[in-house]
Design an enzyme around this catalytic site. Sequence first.
Site, PDB file in Angstrom:
ATOM      1  N   PRO A 131       0.764  -1.291  -0.081  1.00  0.00           N
ATOM      2  CA  PRO A 131      -0.312  -0.255  -0.317  1.00  0.00           C
ATOM      3  C   PRO A 131       1.058   1.242  -0.382  1.00  0.00           C
ATOM      4  O   PRO A 131       0.328   2.245  -0.306  1.00  0.00           O
ATOM      5  CB  PRO A 131      -0.831  -0.146   1.369  1.00  0.00           C
ATOM      6  N   CYS A 132       2.134   1.145   0.188  1.00  0.00           N
ATOM      7  CA  CYS A 132       3.120   2.418   0.133  1.00  0.00           C
ATOM      8  C   CYS A 132       2.876   3.140  -0.955  1.00  0.00           C
ATOM      9  O   CYS A 132       3.370   4.099  -1.465  1.00  0.00           O
ATOM     10  CB  CYS A 132       4.506   2.150   1.085  1.00  0.00           C
ATOM     11  N   ARG A 133       3.141   2.416  -2.136  1.00  0.00           N
ATOM     12  CA  ARG A 133       3.235   2.232  -3.283  1.00  0.00           C
ATOM     13  C   ARG A 133       1.801   3.009  -3.928  1.00  0.00           C
ATOM     14  O   ARG A 133       2.114   3.352  -5.203  1.00  0.00           O
ATOM     15  CB  ARG A 133       4.013   0.949  -4.025  1.00  0.00           C
TER      16      ARG A 133
END
Length: 179
Positions: A131-133
């Site tokens: 999810p950070c991407r």
Amino acid sequence: MSFKSQLLILAQKLSKGGISCELIEFDECILKLEWHTELLDKNDSLLYEQEEDDILSLMNPMITMHAWIRDSPSFEVPQFFFQPYANGSDPLTKMEQIFELLEGSSQNLAYDALAIGDCPGTVGIAWYIHPCRTRDYFEMLQIDKEDPKYLSLWLLYIHQVLSPLTQPIIKAVDDAEKS
């Protein structure tokens, strides 16, 4: 528009395109998907072999994709979990196997984005796009979570990472939005 409402709209679009959809409600809403895709190599051959060391040598198997979409509470973006199966029953559990299925440009994105871990839609593990991407992608787009096109735009990012595995869901959404 709430995330659950967006999932329900997405499920309608995907169902019209032949993607199996089921809304699962545990502590959160998760959209479970299933579809099949046949991948062609550059020569359109129909070969499938499994090497002795169990690394997939793959030209054109039938791939069954199981996927789960949820809203990541920590990162506040949609999260895509998936598990591909070669020829309906062989789970692809090695990074090399996944990379063999992806287009060259997708491999570069997948290298930084893919991970494997607990899947909230199952009792097991699955691949997921970190999810950070995804958060980086949405920051670049500067789109609000309430925007009705939020999930459609997010799916384009997922497709950039997992093409051609996700082609059937992109086609289903595109066809539904054209009609």
